[in-house]
Scaffold this motif. Structure first.
Motif, PDB file in Angstrom:
ATOM      1  N   ARG A 131      83.531  19.315  -5.039  1.00  0.00           N
ATOM      2  CA  ARG A 131      84.196  18.034  -4.789  1.00  0.00           C
ATOM      3  C   ARG A 131      84.674  17.941  -3.347  1.00  0.00           C
ATOM      4  O   ARG A 131      84.556  16.889  -2.704  1.00  0.00           O
ATOM      5  N   GLN A 132      85.203  19.036  -2.850  1.00  0.00           N
ATOM      6  CA  GLN A 132      85.742  19.015  -1.492  1.00  0.00           C
ATOM      7  C   GLN A 132      84.619  18.863  -0.463  1.00  0.00           C
ATOM      8  O   GLN A 132      84.760  18.125   0.524  1.00  0.00           O
ATOM      9  N   THR A 133      83.508  19.551  -0.698  1.00  0.00           N
ATOM     10  CA  THR A 133      82.415  19.524   0.272  1.00  0.00           C
ATOM     11  C   THR A 133      81.719  18.171   0.323  1.00  0.00           C
ATOM     12  O   THR A 133      81.339  17.683   1.390  1.00  0.00           O
ATOM     13  N   TYR A 134      81.578  17.531  -0.848  1.00  0.00           N
ATOM     14  CA  TYR A 134      80.791  16.309  -0.916  1.00  0.00           C
ATOM     15  C   TYR A 134      81.630  15.108  -1.355  1.00  0.00           C
ATOM     16  O   TYR A 134      81.132  14.202  -2.020  1.00  0.00           O
ATOM     17  N   HIS A 135      82.885  15.074  -0.938  1.00  0.00           N
ATOM     18  CA  HIS A 135      83.780  14.014  -1.382  1.00  0.00           C
ATOM     19  C   HIS A 135      83.371  12.634  -0.868  1.00  0.00           C
ATOM     20  O   HIS A 135      83.799  11.611  -1.414  1.00  0.00           O
ATOM     21  N   ARG A 136      82.542  12.584   0.184  1.00  0.00           N
ATOM     22  CA  ARG A 136      82.102  11.289   0.715  1.00  0.00           C
ATOM     23  C   ARG A 136      80.968  10.667  -0.114  1.00  0.00           C
ATOM     24  O   ARG A 136      80.653   9.489   0.081  1.00  0.00           O
ATOM     25  N   ARG A 137      80.370  11.433  -0.998  1.00  0.00           N
ATOM     26  CA  ARG A 137      79.277  10.906  -1.823  1.00  0.00           C
ATOM     27  C   ARG A 137      79.888  10.281  -3.080  1.00  0.00           C
ATOM     28  O   ARG A 137      80.150  10.951  -4.072  1.00  0.00           O
ATOM     29  N   ARG A 138      80.090   8.981  -3.005  1.00  0.00           N
ATOM     30  CA  ARG A 138      80.856   8.300  -4.050  1.00  0.00           C
ATOM     31  C   ARG A 138      80.151   8.346  -5.411  1.00  0.00           C
ATOM     32  O   ARG A 138      80.798   8.534  -6.442  1.00  0.00           O
ATOM     33  N   ASN A 139      78.853   8.165  -5.428  1.00  0.00           N
ATOM     34  CA  ASN A 139      78.143   8.191  -6.707  1.00  0.00           C
ATOM     35  C   ASN A 139      78.201   9.565  -7.361  1.00  0.00           C
ATOM     36  O   ASN A 139      78.326   9.682  -8.586  1.00  0.00           O
ATOM     37  N   LEU A 140      78.120  10.602  -6.525  1.00  0.00           N
ATOM     38  CA  LEU A 140      78.233  11.952  -7.070  1.00  0.00           C
ATOM     39  C   LEU A 140      79.629  12.184  -7.634  1.00  0.00           C
ATOM     40  O   LEU A 140      79.788  12.749  -8.727  1.00  0.00           O
TER      41      LEU A 140
END
Length: 544
Positions: free
Chosen positions: A527-536
């Motif tokens: 979550r921390q690494t890819y927090h900008r990927r809203r759909n994920l």
């Protein structure tokens, strides 16, 4: 419905015609059938094949063709017939029950009025509704006993051929039910000749309608099938002299693209002599076709293929194996046609000719597994075990697959260690290209535990590696965690919705293997690494 979808996606007209021929021979025995899947046994020559049609369809004939085989096509057609028959029965029962429920009170009220009042009401309804007017006209002409007037009334009801969409076709078929009722009444009154003449005439009109209509629901085809049955029944009751019927069918069945005038349907009306006469007339037309031995250039033509099917059906009905074999082998520009011709030769006791023909077919169409399976079986039954094994080894060598590996094992007997070593050597030499097939074969032959040390994960595609990791989850959790982790690392690097769904699926599998705290930490890091990927993030919030 998976079966209907399978049939709609069937791209080969050759397979469809072969399936129709098997169905016409009553070679399909339904074992189990519902809306989602169907299982049947199909008799093809001397061999019987179990066919299962579902999301993953299989046939014991051994085809590895993703487009299916004739046995699958025949089973799907039989399933559609089974479903149509059930729907027809339900519709008729519902219509009868509805009519009975409403007719009682309404009839009692109508009987309270004078004939003049009822005539006025009916005249008004006819002026307001063309369909009602046509039905009343048909009813009146039917009682008038004037054949020309009755035909004119039917012609008005059939209308002109123009494009009709799905709903319009459905309404059109519903409006024609009085026509069938009128023809059945003629038949019941002993007017078989009039019923036969009008049924054939109406069928020709409907063929033109069908060519311009969206009949994806099968309503018009179902009605035309009932009309053909009525025509055959009328002929059986003496509605047409045998010479006239032979002349009619000789013309109709050569033009028939819908299976409405098949010889088998009219066999009872023709009798043995009529069938023989029809076969001789059709044979004269069939003999004018050019022959194409195996390996000839070009593709099968639909017209010639249709004529071959009629000739095969007639030859089987009159018991003439020479004509059957000739018709099946006339156009052998595909592997399946070579196989059918060879099977007919074999069934007629011409074993050597069948083997030679199939050997020729395999030389020209080496990718058709069905030919290899059949010829290997004949070799084996004839005591030629080495020839059977050599044939299947060549087949595997040309394109290694798990299915071909299994076929080679089936016919190897005591020589299996030798042939297995050959397979391993061939696949190992191909390195990454052959590694997936090698692991599939080892899993099938040795099981999971013995195969794991041979796996090189970097040579496997993602879907196969995930499948392998899933199999390891129960008895080899550490290996499963390692491979699932590698796959997760690959998936999360891709910014796309399909990749996000892959991430969630892999995480769910890891959740069952990892300690709760370790999984929670891995999820938090993700979550921390890819927090900008809203759909994920949305998918993760929904799943965990």
């Amino acid at each position: 419905m998976p079966l209907k979808s399978w049939l709609e996606n069937l791209s080969s007209p050759t397979l469809m015609r072969a399936g129709q021929a098997l169905l016409a021979q009553q070679a399909v025995s339904m074992l189990a059938c519902d809306t989602e899947q169907c299982q049947a046994r199909v008799q093809d020559g001397q061999h019987s094949y179990l066919v299962t049609l579902a999301e993953q369809s299989t046939c014991e004939c051994g085809t590895d063709n993703q487009g299916g085989c004739a046995h699958m096509a025949a089973t799907a057609l039989a399933w559609l017939q089974h479903s149509a028959a059930g729907l027809t029965t339900q519709r008729k029962a519902s219509k009868t029950a509805s009519a009975q429920a409403s007719a009682g009170p309404l009839r009692a009220r109508l009987e309270q009025h004078s004939s003049a009042e009822l005539a006025q009401l009916l005249d008004t309804l006819c002026q307001r509704s063309r369909e009602v007017s046509q039905q009343v006209t048909l009813w009146l002409e039917r009682r008038g006993q004037a054949p020309a007037a009755l035909k004119a009334a039917l012609s008005q009801m059939l209308g002109r051929a123009h494009f009709r969409d799905y709903q319009a076709t459905k309404r059109y078929v519903a409006s024609l039910e009085p026509m069938l009722d009128a023809l059945h009444e003629l038949l019941a009154e002993g007017q078989a000749a009039s019923a036969a003449e009008l049924a054939d005439w109406a069928q020709q009109r409907l063929i033109k309608v069908l060519e311009n209509a969206d009949d994806s629901g099968g309503y018009l085809g179902e009605l035309m099938g009932e009309l053909s049955t009525l025509l055959a029944t009328a002929c059986e009751q003496g509605g047409m002299p045998t010479p006239a019927l032979v002349k009619l069918l000789a013309k109709r069945c050569l033009e028939d693209e819908w299976g409405l005038y098949t010889p088998e349907r009219f066999a009872a009306a023709l009798g043995p002599q009529g069938l023989q006469a029809l076969a001789e007339v059709v044979h004269q037309a069939w003999a004018k076709q050019p022959s194409y031995p195996p390996g000839s250039p070009g593709r099968q033509g639909y017209r010639g293929e249709s004529l071959d099917s009629v000739m095969v059906e007639l030859a089987q009905l009159i018991g003439n194996p020479d004509w059957e074999i000739a018709a099946l082998s006339r156009d052998s520009r595909c592997g399946y046609q070579c196989l059918r011709a060879a099977q007919a030769m074999h069934a007629a006791g011409r074993v050597r000719a069948a083997i030679a023909w199939l050997e020729q077919g395999i030389r020209h169409y080496p990718d058709d597994t069905r030919q290899h399976v059949c010829l290997a079986r004949w070799y084996w039954d004839d005591g030629l075990e080495q020839e059977a094994q050599g044939l299947l080894w060549t087949h595997f060598e040309q394109r290694p697959t798990l299915e071909r590996f299994q076929l080679l094992r089936q016919y190897s007997g005591a020589n299996w260690p030798h042939w297995r070593a050959q397979c391993e050597a061939l696949l190992s030499a191909q390195q990454a290209y052959g590694h997936s097939v090698l692991i599939e074969c080892l899993l099938d032959d040795d099981g999971l535990d013995a195969t794991l040390p041979r796996v090189r994960a970097e040579w496997l595609n993602a879907s196969f590696l995930e499948e392998l990791a899933t199999r390891c989850m129960a008895d080899h959790p550490a290996q499963a965690i390692r491979w699932l982790g590698d796959l997760l690392a690959q998936a999360q690097e891709t910014a796309s919705n399909p990749a996000y769904h892959d991430v969630v699926r892999l995480l769910r599998k890891l959740q069952t293997l990892l300690p709760e705290a370790e999984f929670a930490q891995r999820l938090a890091d993700l979550r921390q690494t890819y927090h900008r990927r809203r759909n994920l993030m949305l998918l993760l919030n929904q799943a965990f």
